[in-house]
Design a protein around this motif. Structure first.
Motif, mmCIF file in Angstrom:
data_model
loop_
_atom_site.group_PDB
_atom_site.id
_atom_site.type_symbol
_atom_site.label_atom_id
_atom_site.label_comp_id
_atom_site.label_asym_id
_atom_site.label_seq_id
_atom_site.Cartn_x
_atom_site.Cartn_y
_atom_site.Cartn_z
ATOM 1 N N GLN A 1 0.858 -1.188 0.000
ATOM 2 C CA GLN A 1 0.000 0.000 0.000
ATOM 3 C C GLN A 1 0.892 1.234 0.000
ATOM 4 O O GLN A 1 1.942 1.257 0.638
ATOM 5 C CB GLN A 1 -0.917 -0.002 1.222
ATOM 6 C CG GLN A 1 -1.851 -1.185 1.295
ATOM 7 C CD GLN A 1 -2.816 -1.214 0.124
ATOM 8 O OE1 GLN A 1 -3.556 -0.261 -0.116
ATOM 9 N NE2 GLN A 1 -2.815 -2.312 -0.625
ATOM 10 N N ASP B 1 -4.417 8.861 -1.752
ATOM 11 C CA ASP B 1 -5.763 8.874 -1.185
ATOM 12 C C ASP B 1 -6.802 8.532 -2.251
ATOM 13 O O ASP B 1 -6.458 8.288 -3.423
ATOM 14 C CB ASP B 1 -6.067 10.200 -0.483
ATOM 15 C CG ASP B 1 -6.210 11.394 -1.419
ATOM 16 O OD1 ASP B 1 -6.351 11.215 -2.659
ATOM 17 O OD2 ASP B 1 -6.190 12.528 -0.912
ATOM 18 N N ALA B 2 -8.058 8.497 -1.868
ATOM 19 C CA ALA B 2 -9.147 8.098 -2.768
ATOM 20 C C ALA B 2 -9.270 9.011 -3.980
ATOM 21 O O ALA B 2 -9.792 8.606 -5.020
ATOM 22 C CB ALA B 2 -10.470 8.059 -2.012
ATOM 23 N N LEU C 1 -0.783 8.061 5.974
ATOM 24 C CA LEU C 1 -1.770 7.669 4.958
ATOM 25 C C LEU C 1 -1.528 6.227 4.508
ATOM 26 O O LEU C 1 -2.487 5.469 4.306
ATOM 27 C CB LEU C 1 -1.732 8.622 3.760
ATOM 28 C CG LEU C 1 -2.698 8.285 2.620
ATOM 29 C CD1 LEU C 1 -4.145 8.183 3.107
ATOM 30 C CD2 LEU C 1 -2.570 9.309 1.495
ATOM 31 N N THR C 2 -0.287 5.836 4.391
ATOM 32 C CA THR C 2 0.006 4.455 4.009
ATOM 33 C C THR C 2 -0.527 3.493 5.058
ATOM 34 O O THR C 2 -1.159 2.481 4.721
ATOM 35 C CB THR C 2 1.519 4.265 3.794
ATOM 36 O OG1 THR C 2 1.960 5.172 2.778
ATOM 37 C CG2 THR C 2 1.837 2.838 3.371
ATOM 38 N N ARG D 1 -3.001 4.046 7.063
ATOM 39 C CA ARG D 1 -4.463 4.069 6.952
ATOM 40 C C ARG D 1 -4.930 3.203 5.784
ATOM 41 O O ARG D 1 -5.954 2.509 5.885
ATOM 42 C CB ARG D 1 -4.955 5.503 6.784
ATOM 43 C CG ARG D 1 -4.858 6.321 8.059
ATOM 44 C CD ARG D 1 -5.395 7.722 7.866
ATOM 45 N NE ARG D 1 -5.216 8.489 9.080
ATOM 46 C CZ ARG D 1 -4.850 9.753 9.119
ATOM 47 N NH1 ARG D 1 -4.642 10.441 7.998
ATOM 48 N NH2 ARG D 1 -4.696 10.376 10.268
ATOM 49 N N ASN D 2 -4.199 3.243 4.681
ATOM 50 C CA ASN D 2 -4.557 2.417 3.534
ATOM 51 C C ASN D 2 -4.374 0.932 3.853
ATOM 52 O O ASN D 2 -5.191 0.102 3.441
ATOM 53 C CB ASN D 2 -3.745 2.823 2.309
ATOM 54 C CG ASN D 2 -4.178 4.180 1.751
ATOM 55 O OD1 ASN D 2 -5.251 4.678 2.082
ATOM 56 N ND2 ASN D 2 -3.342 4.776 0.926
ATOM 57 N N ALA E 1 -7.376 -0.089 5.891
ATOM 58 C CA ALA E 1 -8.565 -0.305 5.057
ATOM 59 C C ALA E 1 -8.485 -1.656 4.352
ATOM 60 O O ALA E 1 -9.489 -2.377 4.259
ATOM 61 C CB ALA E 1 -8.706 0.824 4.041
#
Length: 128
Positions: free
Chosen positions: A33, A37-38, A52-53, A55-56, A59
């Motif tokens: 990942q 972002d989206a 962010l990584t 968080r990905n 998910a």
């Protein structure tokens, strides 16, 4: 997830040298990942990209029916090692620091886009 201590290398900094998976556990493999972002945007700087990584990864774990407490192995690919303290600090916001996963960190010349600084793969073992 049992963690095994053994004589040899010094105590690890926030990870485990050895993790044993309980029989019957379901393994979940998370592809690398990255900090996109989206909307396809990449934040600047190590701290924002690392967070962010993670968080990905979270998910992707959730999509596989796993959580951070199930993670047994992390592999990091980084374009530099100067920000390891920041990476470790952010990692500790996500992993169970009392039972950290086994980990490897590899410094690479670059990732698939020049603006990316970090990529993280994960393996989780969900108890039966």
């Amino acid at each position: 997830m049992p963690i095994i201590d053994f004589p040899g290398p010094p105590a690890p900094n926030g990870y485990s040298h050895t993790v044993v998976v309980a029989p019957g556990s379901r393994l979940v493999y998370i592809s690398g990942q990255v900090p996109i972002d989206a909307d396809g945007k990449v934040p600047e700087g190590w701290a924002d990209q690392t967070r962010l990584t993670f968080r990905n990864v979270a998910a992707a774990l959730a999509a596989g029916g796993a959580g951070w407490g199930d993670v047994i192995k992390l592999t990091y690919f980084v374009t530099g090692t100067e920000e390891l303290p920041a990476i470790r600090s952010i990692r500790d916001e996500f992993v169970d620091t009392s039972r950290p996963p086994a980990s490897s960190l590899v410094r690479v010349a670059g990732l698939f886009r020049p603006d990316l600084l970090i990529e993280i793969e994960a393996v989780a073992a969900v108890p039966a």
